[in-house]
Enzyme design. Structure first.
Site: not given
Length: 459
Positions: A266, A320, A323, A329
């Site tokens: 990541e 997203e 999240k 985030e």
């Protein structure tokens, strides 16, 4: 996620960006496909999106049936995960590990090219599950051996940089003392035994955001800078990312596992953040990811390991919306849920040309051809508006899509818009930002197929 301080004096300039998702001997770039959202396209559409962008490696955070089924026969390699909440069961019972492999891996492999299993994720962050990690990894590997899958499927467990006690300068990198004997050494021994990578999640963004007064933004974003000398080795660093990875290599050497290779599972930079999230912006995210991809494709290793090509998975495919945590985030995505790009840039299979200057104004020379086509997910009104612009003010050659002309059939808005968008894109030398049209278009690396119509490639 540990914070390292690498301060340099640099000057600022803006990168336009491009992306390359390829696997080569010189390094590999893939992408994380997270799904903590309620508005994402179906897995089938995602696979088509991945193919259209030349993305051939992804990592997911579970073994979702629909995702693994959609990936079958796609030639897209995938890393799957055994979630943290299952570590205790996997560690305590070999039968649980056996059943998990039989249920979550064997029905899909080899049609779905599962190449590794991430056993947990950033487990060291939670001391209540850390003791289960090594036994869980051993039991999962035993199951792979039992079902003759161990040669094709590797095991590992992504660690956060917070597993390090020291990371600055890179040569002083070391694991937290309390982790070394009970967890780190036995885990590394297993990775060495199975020829697996140590998976590492590295985010220069966090180090920069916490120390923006000490860390140069250019240093964090792979931009030109004066560099930073490691006082322990005399090695020069021009990026925070390289420094973080070398801190991990130094920590590996310190515990006697210099031979274990590292894979960055990541890394990324948010395009939006809260007011106190210093550095979170679209331009910085674009610069970071562009600089990272260019960096990986040079084939060069880090200053400490110059012959070890970098293998990296960008985080993440989509923004997203569910999240938790700060705004950042929910804004690491390379794409919006409607499949439009967060950055106005093409994704190509092969392109290593440096792109400097102001966004949208510098030509990008690709190796091979790219085309611009319409995004079928946008509203018809938006698509028509973009088509009208391309054929009108944009100056695209739309004569072939007029009634009776060679590309009039198929007579569909999507086909006609694709031809017009591509004409505009090629006319403008495939410059960054000329295949976007407000999210109505995107770049593909395979020739578009609409009836018998041939799409020009320009220069």
């Amino acid at each position: 996620m540990s914070v390292s301080v690498f301060a340099v004096s640099t000057t600022l300039f803006l990168f336009c960006v491009f992306f390359v998702f390829v696997s080569t001997d010189s390094g590999m770039v893939g992408v994380n496909y997270g799904r903590i959202a309620n508005n994402l396209p179906s897995p089938e559409k995602v696979v088509n999106l991945l193919k259209s962008q030349g993305i051939n490696r992804i990592k997911i955070f579970d073994t979702d049936k629909n995702v693994l089924t959609a990936l079958a026969n796609s030639k897209i390699k995938v890393i799957v995960a055994l979630p943290n909440e299952l570590l205790s069961s996997a560690a305590s019972h070999q039968s649980f590990a056996d059943n998990w492999i039989k249920t979550h891996i064997m029905p899909y492999f080899p049609a779905t090219e599962i190449e590794a299993i991430a056993v947990g994720n950033e487990v060291f962050v939670d001391p209540t599950i850390t003791p289960y990690l090594v036994n869980a990894m051993k039991n999962i590997h035993t199951s792979l051996v039992k079902y003759k899958l161990d040669k094709a499927i590797k095991i590992s467990s992504p660690i956060a940089l917070s597993a390090l006690a020291n990371s600055y300068p890179p040569s002083s990198g070391s694991f937290k003392p309390e982790l070394i004997e009970p967890v780190v050494k036995p885990m590394l021994a297993l990775l060495q035994q199975t020829s697996s990578y140590l998976m590492v999640n590295a985010y220069p963004f966090f180090a920069y955001a916490a120390n923006a007064d000490k860390i140069s933004l250019d240093y964090a974003l792979f931009k030109e800078n004066a560099g930073n000398i490691d006082s322990g080795t005399g090695l020069k660093y021009n990026s925070l990312f390289d420094a973080q990875i070398d801190a991990v290599y130094a920590a590996l050497s310190a515990v006697g596992f210099k031979g274990v290779k590292v894979m960055v599972t990541e890394t990324g930079w948010p395009s939006v953040g809260d007011e106190n999230e210093i550095g979170a912006s679209e331009s910085n995210a674009a610069a970071y990811n562009a600089g990272l991809v260019k960096r990986v494709l040079t084939g060069k290793g880090t200053p400490l390991r110059p012959t070890e090509p970098l293998n990296v998975y960008l985080f993440a495919l989509f923004n997203e919306n569910q999240k938790p945590g700060p705004t950042s985030e929910r804004n690491y995505g390379l794409f919006y849920p409607n499949e439009g790009k967060v950055y106005n840039v093409p994704f190509t299979k092969k392109s290593t040309t440096p792109v400097n200057g102001n966004r949208g104004k510098v030509p990008v020379t690709h190796e091979g051809h790219t085309w611009c086509v319409s995004n079928g997910e946008v509203a018809k009104e938006k698509l028509q508006e973009a088509l009208d612009y391309a054929c009108g003010e944009g100056g695209a050659d739309c004569r072939p899509i007029q009634p009776g002309a060679t590309c009039y059939h198929p007579e569909s808005l999507e086909a006609h818009a694709s031809y017009a968008f591509n004409s505009y894109y090629q006319k403008n030398s495939r410059r960054v930002g000329t295949c976007f049209f407000g999210g109505a278009a995107h770049v593909v690396t395979q020739p578009p197929r609409y009836g018998k119509c041939e799409f020009p490639t320009g220069h």
